[in-house]
Design an enzyme around this catalytic site. Structure first.
Site, PDB file in Angstrom:
ATOM      1  N   CYS A   2       8.203   2.939 -15.630  1.00 15.43           N
ATOM      2  CA  CYS A   2       8.911   3.816 -16.562  1.00 15.43           C
ATOM      3  C   CYS A   2       7.934   4.524 -17.505  1.00 15.43           C
ATOM      4  CB  CYS A   2       9.876   3.013 -17.417  1.00 15.43           C
ATOM      5  SG  CYS A   2      11.140   2.195 -16.466  1.00 15.43           S
ATOM      6  N   ARG A  27       3.195   8.230 -12.830  1.00 16.36           N
ATOM      7  CA  ARG A  27       3.332   6.785 -12.968  1.00 16.36           C
ATOM      8  C   ARG A  27       4.252   6.195 -11.898  1.00 16.36           C
ATOM      9  NH1 ARG A  27       2.270   5.087 -18.409  1.00 16.36           N
ATOM     10  NH2 ARG A  27       3.847   3.478 -18.288  1.00 16.36           N
ATOM     11  N   TRP A  75      11.789   3.799 -13.336  1.00 21.57           N
ATOM     12  CA  TRP A  75      11.387   3.127 -12.101  1.00 21.57           C
ATOM     13  C   TRP A  75      12.286   1.905 -12.014  1.00 21.57           C
ATOM     14  CZ3 TRP A  75       9.008  -1.442 -10.347  1.00 21.57           C
ATOM     15  CH2 TRP A  75       8.379  -1.350  -9.091  1.00 21.57           C
ATOM     16  N   ASN A 101      11.041   0.849 -21.796  1.00 25.11           N
ATOM     17  CA  ASN A 101      10.096   0.449 -20.745  1.00 25.11           C
ATOM     18  C   ASN A 101       9.919  -1.058 -20.853  1.00 25.11           C
ATOM     19  OD1 ASN A 101       8.103   0.246 -18.841  1.00 25.11           O
ATOM     20  ND2 ASN A 101       6.504   1.215 -20.067  1.00 25.11           N
ATOM     21  N   GLY A 102      10.275  -1.779 -19.796  1.00 21.78           N
ATOM     22  CA  GLY A 102      10.156  -3.241 -19.829  1.00 21.78           C
ATOM     23  C   GLY A 102      11.355  -3.896 -19.190  1.00 21.78           C
ATOM     24  N   GLU A 469     -10.514  -1.286   1.324  1.00 17.39           N
ATOM     25  CA  GLU A 469     -10.008  -0.240   0.428  1.00 17.39           C
ATOM     26  C   GLU A 469      -9.551   0.975   1.253  1.00 17.39           C
ATOM     27  OE1 GLU A 469      -8.867   0.196  -2.367  1.00 17.39           O
ATOM     28  OE2 GLU A 469      -9.052   2.328  -2.741  1.00 17.39           O
ATOM     29  N   LYS A 473      -5.749   2.502   1.284  1.00 15.41           N
ATOM     30  CA  LYS A 473      -5.453   3.917   1.022  1.00 15.41           C
ATOM     31  C   LYS A 473      -4.650   4.526   2.169  1.00 15.41           C
ATOM     32  CE  LYS A 473      -7.385   5.188  -2.791  1.00 15.41           C
ATOM     33  NZ  LYS A 473      -6.895   3.882  -3.238  1.00 15.41           N
ATOM     34  N   GLU A 476      -1.215   3.250   1.918  1.00 13.95           N
ATOM     35  CA  GLU A 476      -0.582   3.665   0.667  1.00 13.95           C
ATOM     36  C   GLU A 476      -0.086   5.108   0.684  1.00 13.95           C
ATOM     37  OE1 GLU A 476      -3.519   3.701  -2.445  1.00 13.95           O
ATOM     38  OE2 GLU A 476      -2.070   3.447  -4.058  1.00 13.95           O
ATOM     39  N   HIS A 492     -12.018 -13.244  17.054  1.00 12.81           N
ATOM     40  CA  HIS A 492     -11.078 -14.322  16.757  1.00 12.81           C
ATOM     41  C   HIS A 492      -9.624 -13.878  16.874  1.00 12.81           C
ATOM     42  CE1 HIS A 492     -14.288 -17.012  15.645  1.00 12.81           C
ATOM     43  NE2 HIS A 492     -14.769 -16.121  14.793  1.00 12.81           N
ATOM     44  N   LYS A 585       1.804   4.088 -10.407  1.00  9.07           N
ATOM     45  CA  LYS A 585       0.412   4.088 -10.857  1.00  9.07           C
ATOM     46  C   LYS A 585       0.100   2.877 -11.724  1.00  9.07           C
ATOM     47  CE  LYS A 585      -3.601   6.055 -11.598  1.00  9.07           C
ATOM     48  NZ  LYS A 585      -4.506   5.933 -10.442  1.00  9.07           N
TER      49      LYS A 585
HETATM   50  C1  G6P Z   1      -1.048   0.048  -8.650  1.00  2.00           C
HETATM   51  C2  G6P Z   1      -1.698   1.376  -8.288  1.00  2.00           C
HETATM   52  C3  G6P Z   1      -3.020   1.126  -7.589  1.00  2.00           C
HETATM   53  C4  G6P Z   1      -3.912   0.236  -8.444  1.00  2.00           C
HETATM   54  C5  G6P Z   1      -3.213  -1.063  -8.855  1.00  2.00           C
HETATM   55  C6  G6P Z   1      -3.994  -1.808  -9.917  1.00  2.00           C
HETATM   56  O1  G6P Z   1      -0.662  -0.620  -7.502  1.00  2.00           O
HETATM   57  O2  G6P Z   1      -0.852   2.120  -7.456  1.00  2.00           O
HETATM   58  O3  G6P Z   1      -3.671   2.365  -7.378  1.00  2.00           O
HETATM   59  O4  G6P Z   1      -5.063  -0.076  -7.737  1.00  2.00           O
HETATM   60  O5  G6P Z   1      -1.935  -0.762  -9.422  1.00  2.00           O
HETATM   61  O6  G6P Z   1      -4.047  -0.997 -11.054  1.00  2.00           O
HETATM   62  P1  G6P Z   1      -5.107  -1.103 -12.209  1.00  2.00           P
HETATM   63  O7  G6P Z   1      -4.664  -0.087 -13.200  1.00  2.00           O
HETATM   64  O8  G6P Z   1      -4.987  -2.513 -12.749  1.00  2.00           O
HETATM   65  O9  G6P Z   1      -6.438  -0.831 -11.655  1.00  2.00           O
END
Ligand code: G6P
Length: 590
Positions: A2, A27, A75, A101-102, A469, A473, A476, A492, A585
């Protein structure tokens, strides 16, 4: 998660709120709404489920009058993604509107009580309780002190509830912080309150970051109270050096692509750490008996990579732990432990929970964050900043490379080889541009070769977390199934899946993993698999080749290559890379 925004000033609130909400979009959200006090001292609300532009077409946000208002991107947690569950919510008498928010933990029992007292609810959310609770308390207290009434909420409501309350009678916005951030923006004849600095950055960069349990009362001027003591507090005004340009696309089709390209510049800032702070951090890490890295998502991949470099370069065993798995390791944490939290946003709930539990056991907390004033920064005994500027795309790119560069620098520092580390890392930074210059050919390769339903990525040593990573991505933002594995693991399990038509991205740096990687590539090729090699050397075994410059820390140059691949795969598949479905985010819920 949110996002909240409030405006009070001389201009029309609706267009400002609308613009700010667009800046909060990154976000992650599913519904949106605004409330403003119109000329007749009545609150007008427009809200609905869907993207801002779509809801605006239905509701016409800009038609709302008044120069004081609040807005929200939701959200969903409690209650489905429906118009009725979008914020803001109105009290029965129409005097108050609220965005939150919360998560309110005891909302069901509070709701039952409020229903008995005659309140009517219009949504399935936990949030709506708050506005009725304020209304009820105002009624019971004979319209007296709102600051006291809001302060007393902490005795009734349990959970996390950062909120903005719009009062149509007194023309005030109350901004209360409990557990998720709220920042007050101080402009010329205008005030803002938001969960995110970037949402009002074009109006002002002077901010006050509220502490937990603080309440800001915004009218022509602002006053801040500590709700625990009831006393007024003076908070320092901070000037944020982020620019509006950093928070806009500046001609790029997406924030993500812009942020990948920004790596060339921001990497230099990341390495320019204040030497006192850097040495302080090196000292803590050098002396610590136990160090646990703590991070989630992409930041956890940085933790993994760091643990490998600390082992290789500094001969230290620092353990990476997923934020959400902290409790599993709680028994190992004591006053001799250093928790090293890695977080771009500085707000990730999983990581914060670990920090709180670790502090209770006497651990020292240090962190690496990007957002100044974030909760993790404030909870830390010591911290370093990424200096990456605002990262808007949900998928973290420039922050990841900054994390990796700084953590590697720290590993060299702990090994007492700081100067050498700097040289190696600046060598990487100088070569980043050459990766960006290949973006067209990476786009072509993504379209012609990598646009499959399954992709495999293999690497060894530090290239393994980099492959992980890349996998993250690709899943994601491209919504493609991807699987990263350490080359040695092929035999394995995953070799069972290799057959003609299967595509593997192989990370083959010029380091001690190279020979073993060549063996793995041969195993894949022997079963008909296709190899995309990322390397400084064009090996014959590669079916397709992405060159990277030869440098000492070669794997680090593979990071932007994989970021660009995931970006182009996302675009080719018709996705919006900046807003991956179902993801946010800043994940402020557990
Ligand atoms: C969310 C975001 C990711 C990020 C993760 C950790 O899942 O979508 O992109 O890596 O949070 O976020 P931070 O702000 O703790 O790095």
């Amino acid at each position: 998660m949110c996002g909240i925004i409030g405006y009070i000033g001389k201009k029309r609130a609706a267009p400002i709120l609308f613009d700010s909400l667009k800046k909060l979009e990154y976000r992650g959200y599913d519904s949106v709404g605004i409330a403003s006090i119109n000329g007749d001292a009545e609150i007008e609300i427009k809200k609905g489920a869907g993207r801002i532009e779509a809801v605006n077409e239905r509701m016409n946000f800009l038609s709302v009058n008044g120069s004081i208002g609040i807005g929200h991107t939701r959200w969903a947690t409690h209650g489905g993604v429906e118009d009725k569950n979008a914020h803001p919510f109105l009290s029965c008498n129409g005097r108050f509107a609220l965005v939150h928010n919360g998560i309110l933990e005891n909302y069901l029992e509070l709701k039952e009580d409020l229903v008995k007292k005659g309140h009517t609810f219009t949504s399935d959310t936990d949030t709506e309780i708050l506005v009725h609770l304020v209304e009820e308390e105002v009624k019971n207290n004979g319209e007296k002190d709102l600051v006291k009434i809001i302060s007393d909420l902490t005795k009734i409501a349990k959970g996390a509830y950062t909120f903005l309350l719009l009062d149509a009678k007194d023309h005030i916005i109350y901004a209360f912080r409990k557990d998720s951030p709220i920042i007050i923006g101080i402009g010329e004849d205008e005030l803002f309150a938001s969960s995110d600095i970037t949402s009002f950055l074009e109006h002002t960069n002077k901010v006050i970051i509220l502490e937990n349990n603080q309440l800001a009362v915004l009218k022509e001027k602002y006053t801040i109270y500590d709700t625990q003591t009831g006393k007024e507090v003076k908070q320092k005004i901070t000037t944020i050096d982020w620019t509006t340009e950093q928070a806009s696309k500046t001609g790029f089709p997406h924030f993500m692509l812009k942020e990948i390209f920004e790596e060339v510049e921001i990497s230099k800032h990341s390495l320019e750490q204040d030497s006192l702070k850097l040495n302080g951090m090196i000292e803590v890490l050098s002396k610590a008996k136990k160090v646990f890295f703590l991070g989630s998502g992409t930041s956890f991949r940085a933790c993994l990579l760091a643990s490998i470099y600390f082992a290789k370069i500094a001969k230290k065993h620092f353990m990476p732990i997923l934020g959400s798995e902290y409790k599993t390791y709680q028994n190992l944490v004591d006053k001799d432990t250093v928790i090293f939290a890695i977080s771009q946003s500085g707000e990730t709930a999983d990581v914060l929970q670990g920090i709180t539990l670790a502090k209770a056991k006497g651990a020292r907390v240090v962190s690496l964050i990007n957002v100044i004033g974030s909760t993790i920064m404030r909870e830390s005994d010591q911290y370093l900043t990424l200096n990456s500027g605002p990262e808007i795309a949900v998928a973290s790119t420039k922050a990841f490379i900054s994390q990796v560069l700084i953590l590697t620098l720290l590993a060299f520092g702990v090994a007492d080889r700081l100067k050498e580390g700097r040289e190696h890392l600046y060598e990487v930074v100088r070569k980043l541009e050459s990766i960006m210059n290949q973006s067209d050919s990476i786009a072509m390769l993504s379209k012609d070769v990598l646009n499959k339903n399954d992709l495999y990525l293999i690497g060894r040593g530090v290239s393994f977390p980099i492959a992980m990573e890349g996998e993250l991505k690709i899943k994601e933002i491209a919504y493609i199934h991807a699987d990263a594995l350490a080359g040695g693991e092929l035999k394995h399990h995953t070799l069972a899946l290799i057959e003609p038509g299967v595509t593997c991205i192989a990370l083959v740096p010029n380091d001690d993993t190279k020979d073993d990687m060549i063996n793995n590539i041969m195993q894949i090729k022997a079963r008909g698999g296709e190899i995309i090699g990322i390397s400084s050397e064009h090996l014959e075994l590669f079916d397709h080749y992405i060159p990277i410059p030869k440098v000492h820390l070669e794997p680090l140059l593979m990071i932007p290559v994989l970021q660009l691949i995931s970006y182009y795969l996302s675009v080719i598949r018709g996705n919006d890379p900046d807003f991956p479905r179902n993801l946010a985010k800043s994940v402020t819920v557990l």
